[in-house]
Motif scaffolding. Structure first.
Motif, PDB file in Angstrom:
ATOM      1  N   ASP A 183       0.847  -1.205   0.000  1.00  0.00           N
ATOM      2  CA  ASP A 183       0.000   0.000   0.000  1.00  0.00           C
ATOM      3  C   ASP A 183       0.877   1.246   0.000  1.00  0.00           C
ATOM      4  O   ASP A 183       0.697   2.160  -0.807  1.00  0.00           O
ATOM      5  CB  ASP A 183      -0.898   0.026   1.243  1.00  0.00           C
ATOM      6  N   HIS A 184       1.834   1.278   0.940  1.00  0.00           N
ATOM      7  CA  HIS A 184       2.706   2.456   1.053  1.00  0.00           C
ATOM      8  C   HIS A 184       3.531   2.656  -0.216  1.00  0.00           C
ATOM      9  O   HIS A 184       3.682   3.778  -0.705  1.00  0.00           O
ATOM     10  CB  HIS A 184       3.635   2.302   2.247  1.00  0.00           C
ATOM     11  N   ALA A 185       4.065   1.555  -0.755  1.00  0.00           N
ATOM     12  CA  ALA A 185       4.907   1.652  -1.952  1.00  0.00           C
ATOM     13  C   ALA A 185       4.124   2.157  -3.160  1.00  0.00           C
ATOM     14  O   ALA A 185       4.701   2.765  -4.066  1.00  0.00           O
ATOM     15  CB  ALA A 185       5.523   0.287  -2.269  1.00  0.00           C
ATOM     16  N   ASN A 186       2.798   1.923  -3.154  1.00  0.00           N
ATOM     17  CA  ASN A 186       1.957   2.337  -4.274  1.00  0.00           C
ATOM     18  C   ASN A 186       1.207   3.641  -4.011  1.00  0.00           C
ATOM     19  O   ASN A 186       0.287   3.992  -4.754  1.00  0.00           O
ATOM     20  CB  ASN A 186       0.974   1.221  -4.625  1.00  0.00           C
ATOM     21  N   GLY A 187       1.594   4.368  -2.956  1.00  0.00           N
ATOM     22  CA  GLY A 187       1.038   5.690  -2.731  1.00  0.00           C
ATOM     23  C   GLY A 187      -0.225   5.744  -1.897  1.00  0.00           C
ATOM     24  O   GLY A 187      -0.886   6.786  -1.843  1.00  0.00           O
ATOM     25  N   LEU A 188      -0.600   4.640  -1.234  1.00  0.00           N
ATOM     26  CA  LEU A 188      -1.800   4.619  -0.399  1.00  0.00           C
ATOM     27  C   LEU A 188      -1.415   4.864   1.060  1.00  0.00           C
ATOM     28  O   LEU A 188      -0.346   4.471   1.512  1.00  0.00           O
ATOM     29  CB  LEU A 188      -2.522   3.278  -0.523  1.00  0.00           C
ATOM     30  N   LEU A 189      -2.313   5.488   1.796  1.00  0.00           N
ATOM     31  CA  LEU A 189      -2.061   5.791   3.206  1.00  0.00           C
ATOM     32  C   LEU A 189      -3.327   5.511   3.990  1.00  0.00           C
ATOM     33  O   LEU A 189      -4.404   5.997   3.654  1.00  0.00           O
ATOM     34  CB  LEU A 189      -1.654   7.258   3.383  1.00  0.00           C
ATOM     35  N   GLY A 190      -3.194   4.731   5.072  1.00  0.00           N
ATOM     36  CA  GLY A 190      -4.367   4.295   5.816  1.00  0.00           C
ATOM     37  C   GLY A 190      -4.915   3.018   5.222  1.00  0.00           C
ATOM     38  O   GLY A 190      -4.504   2.590   4.126  1.00  0.00           O
ATOM     39  N   LYS A 191      -5.866   2.379   5.928  1.00  0.00           N
ATOM     40  CA  LYS A 191      -6.396   1.110   5.442  1.00  0.00           C
ATOM     41  C   LYS A 191      -7.762   0.840   6.047  1.00  0.00           C
ATOM     42  O   LYS A 191      -8.006   1.152   7.216  1.00  0.00           O
ATOM     43  CB  LYS A 191      -5.444  -0.036   5.809  1.00  0.00           C
ATOM     44  N   THR A 192      -8.648   0.288   5.240  1.00  0.00           N
ATOM     45  CA  THR A 192      -9.934  -0.170   5.745  1.00  0.00           C
ATOM     46  C   THR A 192      -9.726  -1.460   6.526  1.00  0.00           C
ATOM     47  O   THR A 192      -9.076  -2.384   6.037  1.00  0.00           O
ATOM     48  CB  THR A 192     -10.913  -0.410   4.588  1.00  0.00           C
ATOM     49  N   CYS A 193     -10.274  -1.545   7.736  1.00  0.00           N
ATOM     50  CA  CYS A 193     -10.090  -2.727   8.588  1.00  0.00           C
ATOM     51  C   CYS A 193     -11.441  -3.218   9.099  1.00  0.00           C
ATOM     52  O   CYS A 193     -12.306  -2.410   9.438  1.00  0.00           O
ATOM     53  CB  CYS A 193      -9.181  -2.402   9.773  1.00  0.00           C
TER      54      CYS A 193
ATOM     55  N   VAL B 220      -5.494  -3.273  13.425  1.00  0.00           N
ATOM     56  CA  VAL B 220      -5.229  -1.851  13.657  1.00  0.00           C
ATOM     57  C   VAL B 220      -3.763  -1.599  13.987  1.00  0.00           C
ATOM     58  O   VAL B 220      -3.107  -0.738  13.379  1.00  0.00           O
ATOM     59  CB  VAL B 220      -6.146  -1.303  14.764  1.00  0.00           C
ATOM     60  N   LEU B 221      -3.238  -2.325  14.954  1.00  0.00           N
ATOM     61  CA  LEU B 221      -1.867  -2.069  15.393  1.00  0.00           C
ATOM     62  C   LEU B 221      -0.839  -2.331  14.290  1.00  0.00           C
ATOM     63  O   LEU B 221       0.079  -1.517  14.120  1.00  0.00           O
ATOM     64  CB  LEU B 221      -1.549  -2.883  16.644  1.00  0.00           C
ATOM     65  N   PRO B 222      -0.933  -3.423  13.518  1.00  0.00           N
ATOM     66  CA  PRO B 222       0.025  -3.581  12.413  1.00  0.00           C
ATOM     67  C   PRO B 222      -0.010  -2.427  11.415  1.00  0.00           C
ATOM     68  O   PRO B 222       1.040  -1.981  10.952  1.00  0.00           O
ATOM     69  CB  PRO B 222      -0.407  -4.900  11.748  1.00  0.00           C
ATOM     70  N   VAL B 223      -1.204  -1.929  11.090  1.00  0.00           N
ATOM     71  CA  VAL B 223      -1.297  -0.783  10.165  1.00  0.00           C
ATOM     72  C   VAL B 223      -0.586   0.426  10.749  1.00  0.00           C
ATOM     73  O   VAL B 223       0.189   1.112  10.070  1.00  0.00           O
ATOM     74  CB  VAL B 223      -2.772  -0.456   9.858  1.00  0.00           C
ATOM     75  N   HIS B 224      -0.819   0.698  12.022  1.00  0.00           N
ATOM     76  CA  HIS B 224      -0.210   1.874  12.648  1.00  0.00           C
ATOM     77  C   HIS B 224       1.292   1.700  12.843  1.00  0.00           C
ATOM     78  O   HIS B 224       2.060   2.646  12.644  1.00  0.00           O
ATOM     79  CB  HIS B 224      -0.895   2.159  13.986  1.00  0.00           C
ATOM     80  N   ALA B 225       1.709   0.506  13.235  1.00  0.00           N
ATOM     81  CA  ALA B 225       3.140   0.281  13.462  1.00  0.00           C
ATOM     82  C   ALA B 225       3.930   0.436  12.168  1.00  0.00           C
ATOM     83  O   ALA B 225       5.049   0.980  12.168  1.00  0.00           O
ATOM     84  CB  ALA B 225       3.366  -1.105  14.071  1.00  0.00           C
ATOM     85  N   LEU B 226       3.374  -0.027  11.053  1.00  0.00           N
ATOM     86  CA  LEU B 226       4.063   0.101   9.773  1.00  0.00           C
ATOM     87  C   LEU B 226       3.934   1.503   9.176  1.00  0.00           C
ATOM     88  O   LEU B 226       4.595   1.808   8.188  1.00  0.00           O
ATOM     89  CB  LEU B 226       3.539  -0.937   8.776  1.00  0.00           C
ATOM     90  N   SER B 227       3.098   2.341   9.770  1.00  0.00           N
ATOM     91  CA  SER B 227       2.963   3.721   9.298  1.00  0.00           C
ATOM     92  C   SER B 227       3.937   4.665   9.987  1.00  0.00           C
ATOM     93  O   SER B 227       4.120   5.798   9.522  1.00  0.00           O
ATOM     94  CB  SER B 227       1.524   4.220   9.521  1.00  0.00           C
ATOM     95  N   VAL B 228       4.543   4.226  11.094  1.00  0.00           N
ATOM     96  CA  VAL B 228       5.525   5.059  11.780  1.00  0.00           C
ATOM     97  C   VAL B 228       6.723   5.273  10.850  1.00  0.00           C
ATOM     98  O   VAL B 228       7.184   4.352  10.175  1.00  0.00           O
ATOM     99  CB  VAL B 228       5.982   4.394  13.096  1.00  0.00           C
ATOM    100  N   VAL B 229       7.216   6.485  10.803  1.00  0.00           N
ATOM    101  CA  VAL B 229       8.360   6.812   9.944  1.00  0.00           C
ATOM    102  C   VAL B 229       9.644   6.366  10.636  1.00  0.00           C
ATOM    103  O   VAL B 229       9.852   6.661  11.817  1.00  0.00           O
ATOM    104  CB  VAL B 229       8.395   8.326   9.658  1.00  0.00           C
ATOM    105  N   SER B 230      10.481   5.660   9.908  1.00  0.00           N
ATOM    106  CA  SER B 230      11.757   5.224  10.480  1.00  0.00           C
ATOM    107  C   SER B 230      12.694   6.421  10.639  1.00  0.00           C
ATOM    108  O   SER B 230      12.549   7.446   9.960  1.00  0.00           O
ATOM    109  CB  SER B 230      12.412   4.170   9.590  1.00  0.00           C
ATOM    110  N   HIS B 231      13.653   6.270  11.519  1.00  0.00           N
ATOM    111  CA  HIS B 231      14.638   7.339  11.733  1.00  0.00           C
ATOM    112  C   HIS B 231      15.395   7.632  10.433  1.00  0.00           C
ATOM    113  O   HIS B 231      15.699   8.792  10.121  1.00  0.00           O
ATOM    114  CB  HIS B 231      15.612   6.934  12.835  1.00  0.00           C
ATOM    115  N   GLU B 232      15.663   6.612   9.657  1.00  0.00           N
ATOM    116  CA  GLU B 232      16.379   6.790   8.391  1.00  0.00           C
ATOM    117  C   GLU B 232      15.547   7.576   7.385  1.00  0.00           C
ATOM    118  O   GLU B 232      16.050   8.504   6.741  1.00  0.00           O
ATOM    119  CB  GLU B 232      16.757   5.430   7.809  1.00  0.00           C
TER     120      GLU B 232
END
Length: 388
Positions: free
Chosen positions: A294-304, A310-322
């Motif tokens: 989803d992120h690689a293809n320009g999508l943000l957020g997800k229908t659940c 919920v938590l996997p979607v949010h955890a993978l949405s956190v921006v890495s330090h890099e």
């Protein structure tokens, strides 16, 4: 509200280089569209809907859709509307209650002003409406009804159109349909918070259903629609909208396959437990891969459709330090003229002009989901949320 706000402050301090910002239903639309995260759907007929909303908010959910459309039987609509009004009125009477962003998915345009009138002062619990099977022709009455209801109640109400019609799927009508959708939403840009993809309806047109080990991007006919939606409606040049990821349908490994083993020896019980753990990991892997795609293809957020997503979607949405480091370097004022620079992590090239739009989107995501500390990754974020 804030993402990961249900986690203890001392834990957040350990996890985040920059913590997620606080926001409310009155925050700017640009911020809210990025902050939707995992939007949890719930049938509006649930008898303890108000309690469910509060419980999920306490577990980190920041946006919910209370559904009067496909999730309930046609015959249940009147009772669903009555229950919805009663439950939202109950929530409105609870001073200080921390509510997520709440949206109602309706079936027909006339439901919007009718529900707003029936809610009265309790309309303040609502952030807007989800508009099903959206095309230019079908969507215009929904948007007109929303505009009228907004004027009547004096409260900002957002629209989230769902792109799920066969005309969008079929190649011979897709471009024309997308052009029409753009015309419709462009005329209401100030109230269209996000565009949602109805991939289940896409699959139904061809009798398809992806398995738990497949992503929406493995179903080529669906992947082609997502690509065209992002191409025409998700551009980063100021004309685009936030497009959210498709629903993930699977949430439980069937217990019945383990019951015969559990009635036998302790050794087989161990084997069954190990097998179950492997299958759960396998099923979760499909969800995690889809969120990443989803992120690689320009999508943000997800229908659940299940709280466990919920938590996997949010955890993978956190921006890495890099990512944060790269985005900041690219957007430094002294680099507005362009050029190429080596990443501070010394592992990639950052080209200022081509990567600028990515950097701007990354910093917006960083604002609402936070920036992880250097040594923190998805596993640590997921574990912290599960243990809270």
């Amino acid at each position: 509200m804030r993402h990961f706000g249900h986690i203890a402050p001392e834990v957040r301090k350990r996890l985040f280089h920059r913590e997620p910002c606080a926001f409310s239903a009155d925050s700017p639309a640009r911020l809210l569209s990025a902050a939707l995260g995992a939007t949890l759907y719930s049938p509006a007929t649930r008898p303890r809907l108000a309690e469910d909303v509060l419980k999920q908010a306490g577990r980190g959910v920041v946006s919910m859709v209370l559904c009067l459309e496909d999730s309930i039987d046609d015959a249940e609509v009147p009772a669903g509307e009555e229950n919805l009004v009663r439950q939202l009125t109950d929530l409105a009477r609870r001073p200080g209650a921390d509510l997520p962003l709440l949206f109602v998915r309706v079936r027909a345009p006339e439901q919007i002003p009718d529900l707003v009138r029936r809610l009265g002062p309790a309309v303040r619990t609502l952030s807007g409406f989800v508009l099903p099977k959206f095309t230019e022709e079908r969507g215009a009455p929904f948007l007109a009804a929303l505009s009228a209801a907004e004027a009547e109640c004096g409260r900002r109400l957002f629209a989230m159109p769902v792109l799920e019609s066969p005309e969008l799927l079929y190649r011979e009508t897709r471009v024309q349909t997308l052009e029409g959708i753009f015309r419709a939403v462009d005329g209401h840009r100030d109230r269209v918070l996000a565009l949602r993809l109805g991939v289940t309806d896409f699959c139904s047109s061809y009798g398809l259903r992806r398995g738990p080990d497949m992503t929406a991007y493995d179903v080529q006919i669906v992947a082609s629609v997502i690509a065209d939606v992002v191409n025409m409606l998700g551009r980063a040049d100021g004309t685009g909208f936030t497009v959210t990821g498709p629903v993930w349908e699977y949430f439980r490994v069937q217990e019945r396959m383990f019951k015969p083993q559990l009635r036998q020896s302790p050794f087989l019980q161990v084997q069954a437990a190990e097998l179950r753990a492997q299958l759960i990991e396998h099923a979760m892997d499909g969800l995690l891969r889809e969120i990443s795609l989803d992120h690689a293809n320009g999508l943000l957020g997800k229908t659940c459709i299940h709280p466990s997503h919920v938590l996997p979607v949010h955890a993978l949405s956190v921006v890495s330090h890099e990512e944060f480091s790269d985005a900041q370097d690219i957007l430094k004022p002294e680099r507005c003229g362009g050029g190429v620079l080596r990443s501070a992590y010394t592992n990639k090239m950052n080209e200022v002009k081509p990567h600028r739009a990515w950097a701007e989107r990354t910093l917006l995501r960083a604002e609402v989901f936070g920036v992880a500390n250097e040594d923190i990754g998805f596993v640590e974020l997921l574990a912290a949320g599960l243990s809270d």
